[in-house]
Scaffold this active site. Structure first.
Site, PDB file in Angstrom:
ATOM      1  N   ASP A  11       0.860  -1.190   0.000  1.00 53.23           N
ATOM      2  CA  ASP A  11       0.000   0.000   0.000  1.00 53.23           C
ATOM      3  C   ASP A  11       0.895   1.239   0.000  1.00 53.23           C
ATOM      4  O   ASP A  11       0.938   1.993   0.965  1.00 53.23           O
ATOM      5  CB  ASP A  11      -0.961   0.001   1.199  1.00 53.23           C
ATOM      6  CG  ASP A  11      -0.244  -0.003   2.545  1.00 53.23           C
ATOM      7  OD1 ASP A  11      -0.848   0.494   3.522  1.00 53.23           O
ATOM      8  OD2 ASP A  11       0.914  -0.465   2.633  1.00 53.23           O
ATOM      9  N   ASP A  16       6.693   1.476   1.979  1.00 52.87           N
ATOM     10  CA  ASP A  16       6.460   0.476   0.923  1.00 52.87           C
ATOM     11  C   ASP A  16       7.348   0.743  -0.290  1.00 52.87           C
ATOM     12  O   ASP A  16       7.857  -0.184  -0.930  1.00 52.87           O
ATOM     13  CB  ASP A  16       4.999   0.529   0.446  1.00 52.87           C
ATOM     14  CG  ASP A  16       3.989   0.294   1.533  1.00 52.87           C
ATOM     15  OD1 ASP A  16       3.824   1.185   2.384  1.00 52.87           O
ATOM     16  OD2 ASP A  16       3.371  -0.776   1.553  1.00 52.87           O
ATOM     17  N   HIS A 240       9.656   0.360   8.120  1.00 49.81           N
ATOM     18  CA  HIS A 240       8.953  -0.866   8.484  1.00 49.81           C
ATOM     19  C   HIS A 240       8.999  -1.911   7.352  1.00 49.81           C
ATOM     20  O   HIS A 240       9.454  -3.029   7.546  1.00 49.81           O
ATOM     21  CB  HIS A 240       7.472  -0.564   8.774  1.00 49.81           C
ATOM     22  CG  HIS A 240       7.217   0.520   9.769  1.00 49.81           C
ATOM     23  ND1 HIS A 240       7.365   0.354  11.139  1.00 49.81           N
ATOM     24  CD2 HIS A 240       6.795   1.794   9.585  1.00 49.81           C
ATOM     25  CE1 HIS A 240       7.042   1.485  11.750  1.00 49.81           C
ATOM     26  NE2 HIS A 240       6.695   2.376  10.853  1.00 49.81           N
ATOM     27  N   ASP A 241       8.498  -1.557   6.200  1.00 52.45           N
ATOM     28  CA  ASP A 241       8.208  -2.557   5.172  1.00 52.45           C
ATOM     29  C   ASP A 241       9.426  -3.253   4.575  1.00 52.45           C
ATOM     30  O   ASP A 241       9.388  -4.470   4.323  1.00 52.45           O
ATOM     31  CB  ASP A 241       7.363  -1.915   4.065  1.00 52.45           C
ATOM     32  CG  ASP A 241       5.970  -1.572   4.541  1.00 52.45           C
ATOM     33  OD1 ASP A 241       5.337  -0.704   3.916  1.00 52.45           O
ATOM     34  OD2 ASP A 241       5.519  -2.162   5.548  1.00 52.45           O
TER      35      ASP A 241
HETATM   36  O1  RIB Z   1       2.589   0.252  10.811  1.00 52.45           O
HETATM   37  C1  RIB Z   1       3.442   0.378   9.699  1.00 52.45           C
HETATM   38  C2  RIB Z   1       2.745  -0.078   8.454  1.00 52.45           C
HETATM   39  O2  RIB Z   1       1.615   0.754   8.223  1.00 52.45           O
HETATM   40  C3  RIB Z   1       3.617   0.046   7.196  1.00 52.45           C
HETATM   41  O3  RIB Z   1       3.293  -0.979   6.287  1.00 52.45           O
HETATM   42  C4  RIB Z   1       3.233   1.382   6.634  1.00 52.45           C
HETATM   43  O4  RIB Z   1       3.364   1.431   5.203  1.00 52.45           O
HETATM   44  C5  RIB Z   1       1.789   1.482   7.004  1.00 52.45           C
HETATM   45  O5  RIB Z   1       1.043   0.854   5.996  1.00 52.45           O
HETATM   46 CA    CA Z   2       2.781  -0.524   3.991  1.00 50.56          CA
END
Ligand code: RIB
Ligand code: CA
Length: 312
Positions: A11, A16, A240-241
């Site tokens: 997303d 991402d 994160h991703d």
């Molecule tokens: O909590 C982090 C996640 O939420 C990640 O995937 C960021 O892109 C959001 O979608």
């Molecule tokens: Ca994401």
């Protein structure tokens, strides 16, 4: 080097975008498809953003298929407070030249898995709506899934509610289907991903090549830093991703343990929480590998080398 075939379900979303760039550049990854799902913003914007990132990076041989436009049950929520109204604020993009694949993401996920010999890893880094829908529509894909390396969840505090992490709470019912599916799962949660924060020094390293990808990446991170700074617990721009992609590329970057994970779908205040049995107090089957530590220095070297490999 073994090349791991993956489907990246995303997303985009600022972090991402880095997962897309890492996956497409890594010699250890065979990026079979990019699929989009409603999450950080509406699915139309997510698909446009995936096309934008691939256009700047010259990623033209990977189908981009649009997926589910809303959660299975709950009302839709978005993450524009962090990612902006476009879902990918920061850079200025020209018109994308990479097309959208005409197939629905769920159909493409099913098609690729059924045609495979069980070698494909799913890497969901947004809400799990597409993955859950594919599992329910075509249960024959389950034995074909080599592994699911997902970003989502937490064993402590959430980041969208005090209890729940964004990807899970956007579609808790979908997440529950996936965690109860029996598929082998790696859950890259917030306690892991908050170990990889794009500091100003990291952003400078990423910007250094001065290429279009470097400039796009730095602009995304500078915007991301501005929105995360508003949080009381301002961790800064956590990537994160890409951790879910890095797990596929090189699991030696991580320390991880098998744990039992449940997803709360019936509570008022903790709806969407992942209940991670860190101390194994329940003695239930371990349905997820949960990385608890990442070698951040090696992670940044991996990501920054991948970004520098785009010379366009
Ligand atoms: O909590 C982090 C996640 O939420 C990640 O995937 C960021 O892109 C959001 O979608
Ligand atoms: Ca994401």
């Amino acid at each position: 080097m073994e090349r791991h075939p993956i489907i990246l379900d995303c997303d985009p979303g600022l972090d991402d975008a880095f997962a897309i760039l890492l996956a497409a550049a890594s010699p250890a990854i065979d990026l079979r498809a990019i699929t989009t799902v409603a999450g950080n913003h509406t699915v139309d914007r997510m698909t446009l953003n995936a096309r934008r990132v691939c256009t700047v990076a010259g990623i033209r041989d990977v189908p981009i298929a649009q997926g589910c436009d809303r959660p299975l049950v709950r009302p839709q929520i978005v993450g524009s407070d962090i990612h902006g109204e476009s879902g990918l604020d920061g850079p200025t993009f020209g018109p994308p030249t990479v097309p959208t694949d005409p197939r629905h993401a769920v159909d493409l996920i099913i098609e690729l898995l059924l045609a495979s010999d069980g070698e494909i890893t799913l890497v969901p880094i947004g809400p799990l709506t597409n993955i859950a829908t594919a599992m329910r529509r075509e249960p024959r894909i389950l034995p074909k899934i080599r592994h699911i390396s997902l970003m989502g969840g937490a064993w402590g505090l959430g980041n969208r509610t005090p209890a729940a992490e964004f990807n899970i709470v956007v579609d808790p019912e979908a997440a529950r289907i996936v965690f109860e599916s029996g598929a082998p799962i790696t859950m890259c949660g917030l306690e892991l991903t908050h170990q990889v924060i794009a500091t100003p020094g990291i952003i400078d390293r990423i910007a250094a090549p001065g290429t279009p990808v470097a400039e796009m990446a730095a602009a995304m991170l500078r915007f991301y830093a501005s929105t995360t700074a508003r949080r009381r617990r301002s961790f800064g721009p956590a990537l994160h991703d890409p951790t879910a992609v890095a797990w596929v590329i090189d699991p030696t970057l991580f320390e991880a343990e098998a744990m039992h994970v449940d997803v709360e779908t019936h509570a008022e205040f903790s709806y969407g929480r992942t209940l991670v049995d860190v101390d194994d107090v329940l003695g239930l089957p371990k349905n997820a590998i949960v990385p608890t530590r990442i070698d951040a220095a090696r992670f940044w070297d991996l990501l920054i080398d991948a970004l520098a490999s785009y010379h366009a």
